[in-house]
Design an enzyme around this catalytic site. Structure first.
Site, PDB file in Angstrom:
ATOM      1  N   GLY A 126      42.239  38.042  43.843  1.00  0.00           N
ATOM      2  CA  GLY A 126      41.371  38.857  44.698  1.00  0.00           C
ATOM      3  C   GLY A 126      39.913  38.664  44.346  1.00  0.00           C
ATOM      4  O   GLY A 126      39.563  37.739  43.610  1.00  0.00           O
ATOM      5  N   ASN A 127      39.062  39.510  44.874  1.00  0.00           N
ATOM      6  CA  ASN A 127      37.643  39.447  44.523  1.00  0.00           C
ATOM      7  C   ASN A 127      37.068  40.860  44.496  1.00  0.00           C
ATOM      8  O   ASN A 127      37.755  41.823  44.813  1.00  0.00           O
ATOM      9  CB  ASN A 127      36.876  38.529  45.488  1.00  0.00           C
ATOM     10  CG  ASN A 127      36.956  39.009  46.916  1.00  0.00           C
ATOM     11  OD1 ASN A 127      36.472  40.084  47.245  1.00  0.00           O
ATOM     12  ND2 ASN A 127      37.595  38.220  47.772  1.00  0.00           N
ATOM     13  N   ARG A 128      35.806  40.965  44.118  1.00  0.00           N
ATOM     14  CA  ARG A 128      35.203  42.281  43.854  1.00  0.00           C
ATOM     15  C   ARG A 128      34.638  42.971  45.083  1.00  0.00           C
ATOM     16  O   ARG A 128      33.995  44.009  44.955  1.00  0.00           O
ATOM     17  CB  ARG A 128      34.074  42.134  42.834  1.00  0.00           C
ATOM     18  CG  ARG A 128      34.542  41.794  41.457  1.00  0.00           C
ATOM     19  CD  ARG A 128      33.377  41.885  40.486  1.00  0.00           C
ATOM     20  NE  ARG A 128      33.687  41.258  39.225  1.00  0.00           N
ATOM     21  CZ  ARG A 128      34.436  41.802  38.291  1.00  0.00           C
ATOM     22  NH1 ARG A 128      34.947  43.000  38.488  1.00  0.00           N
ATOM     23  NH2 ARG A 128      34.685  41.153  37.179  1.00  0.00           N
ATOM     24  N   SER A 129      34.832  42.404  46.262  1.00  0.00           N
ATOM     25  CA  SER A 129      34.257  43.044  47.450  1.00  0.00           C
ATOM     26  C   SER A 129      34.808  44.466  47.610  1.00  0.00           C
ATOM     27  O   SER A 129      36.009  44.696  47.530  1.00  0.00           O
ATOM     28  CB  SER A 129      34.583  42.221  48.691  1.00  0.00           C
ATOM     29  OG  SER A 129      34.163  42.927  49.831  1.00  0.00           O
TER      30      SER A 129
END
Ligand code: CTP
Length: 415
Positions: free
Chosen positions: A208-211
């Protein structure tokens, strides 16, 4: 944006060089106007080299350019740093005895003073009255920082940090601009992608990512406020979807891609604010990956995800329908030793082919999960650096600004 940086005669003049760099690196065109006494601290050569523009203190240099009128008139922003007690007094008194005070009298855009002086001078009733006068006329006078002053003394009077002056100046520009009028997007369908995609590895794990989805949801709120019908294609978000949107939940980049293509077919505007994973695991294992002592460490092979933004632009070109009328991308850039943020943004805009690119400067704690942000809005039409629009403030304020720009672009395409 055209910026005039006025530099007063105080020891903190050297810090104005850092402020100048912040503006030029963000792509603004800065003209430095030092007072005569400030040249005792920093010379003209420094300002000319760092700004790339000629520098003068006197109304009698380059008279044919009528600088004493032109500079203030053309400036989108005037920042005075350091603003000495003398300079605040002259500005409050409406004096016009050098190029900087002339420029201040001709100002049409926001004016920001960043004071620096000894504590006694700052606290003196004369300075207090001058600051009150300037504020009553709409100028922003920052509070000086507290700390070590020139000598051994400490107290309020230090020049605020260049980053803080920069942020306050952009906020002043932001506050001076009108937002999109209520109802300006009535009858318009706006599709917004938001949040971060999750690419599964097995039934329990993902990349995933930090958005956080804050920017995308703030855009949705701003689009609703402007009267649009809003579809929100939401990947993983830390915040709830706002009431009033048509919500389409997705998990992976490929799901987001399908939803975006479907929605784009009857949208006037598509805004790709989602952080789409550029890669996904080549294989998704159907059962949980177990650790085994007798086997080598597992290796994850990744494959490229399609560039959805680029695909949307191609699909519009191929269909010949001109729908969606406006495709807006987002980019997060840090800049590096070879290119600055704006240069990377321009390259990305050309590569993606979209109509607008909202450029975020990232780094340190900027952007991800934060409420405050700072963006430039790039369009293929603006080639001169000073035509690039910038916006700073909370994600809600910046979103209102982006929607105002989108409204104007739509109106221009329909007229
Ligand atoms: N985007 C997309 N599809 C992808 C990746 C990104 O549509 N597979 C969109 C994002 O929603 C955003 C824009 O493209 O609007 C910019 O994304 P970014 O990841 O910054 O661009 P990249 O092309 O991946 O550039 P970089 O080389 O900086 O990673």
């Amino acid at each position: 944006m055209r910026v005039v940086l006025g530099v007063g005669g105080g020891i903190a003049a050297y810090k104005a060089a850092l402020l100048l760099r912040l503006f030029t690196e963000a792509g603004h065109n800065v003209t430095v106007v030092p007072t005569e006494s400030s040249k005792q601290f920093v010379g003209v050569a420094t300002w000319e080299a760092l700004s790339g523009n000629s520098v003068s203190s006197s109304v009698f240099d380059e008279v044919e350019k009528v600088n004493h009128v032109r500079l203030g008139h053309e400036a989108d922003l005037i920042v005075v740093a350091p603003a000495t007690a003398d300079l605040l007094a002259r500005a409050a008194g409406g004096q016009a005895n050098d190029l900087l005070t002339n420029t201040l009298l001709m100002a049409r855009g926001p004016v920001v003073f960043a004071p620096a002086m000894h504590t006694e001078m700052w606290a003196h009733p004369a300075t207090t009255a001058n600051v009150a006068t300037l504020r009553s006329r709409g100028a922003v006078v920052l509070e000086p920082a507290t700390g070590r002053l020139t000598g051994k003394d400490t107290g309020p009077g230090r020049l605020p940090e260049p980053e803080d002056i920069f942020t306050a100046a952009l906020a002043a520009v932001e506050a001076s601009r009108p937002a999109a009028a209520p109802g300006a997007l009535a009858g318009t369908t706006v599709t917004i992608t938001a949040g971060g995609t999750r690419e599964p590895l097995d039934p329990v794990r993902f990349l995933g990512n930090r958005s956080s989805g804050k920017q995308g949801t703030a855009l949705a709120v701003a689009a609703l406020a402007a009267g649009a019908r809003v579809r929100l294609i939401a990947a993983h978000m830390d915040v709830p979807a706002p009431d009033g949107v048509e919500l389409i939940r997705v998990e992976t980049a490929l799901e987001l891609r399908t939803a975006a293509h479907q929605a784009a077919a009857d949208s006037d505007v598509v805004i790709m604010a989602a952080a789409v994973a550029d890669f996904r695991p080549a294989q998704v294992v159907e059962t949980k990956i177990k650790k085994r002592d007798d086997e080598a460490d597992p290796v994850i092979t990744l494959v490229r995800n399609p560039d959805i933004l680029q695909e949307l632009v191609h699909a519009r070109d191929e269909s010949g329908t001109g729908t969606p009328a406006l495709i807006v991308g987002f980019a997060a850039e840090t800049g590096d030793a070879t290119s600055d943020v704006l240069e990377y943004g321009r390259k990305k805009l050309a590569r993606k082919g979209c109509d607008l690119l909202v450029l975020n400067r990232v780094g340190k704690s900027l952007v991800f999960g934060q409420d405050e942000t700072e963006v430039r809005i790039l369009s293929p039409a603006d080639s001169a650096e000073d035509a690039v629009e910038s916006a700073a403030g909370t994600k809600a304020e910046v979103s209102a600004r982006i929607l105002a720009r989108i409204t104007a672009e739509l109106a221009a395409r329909r007229s």
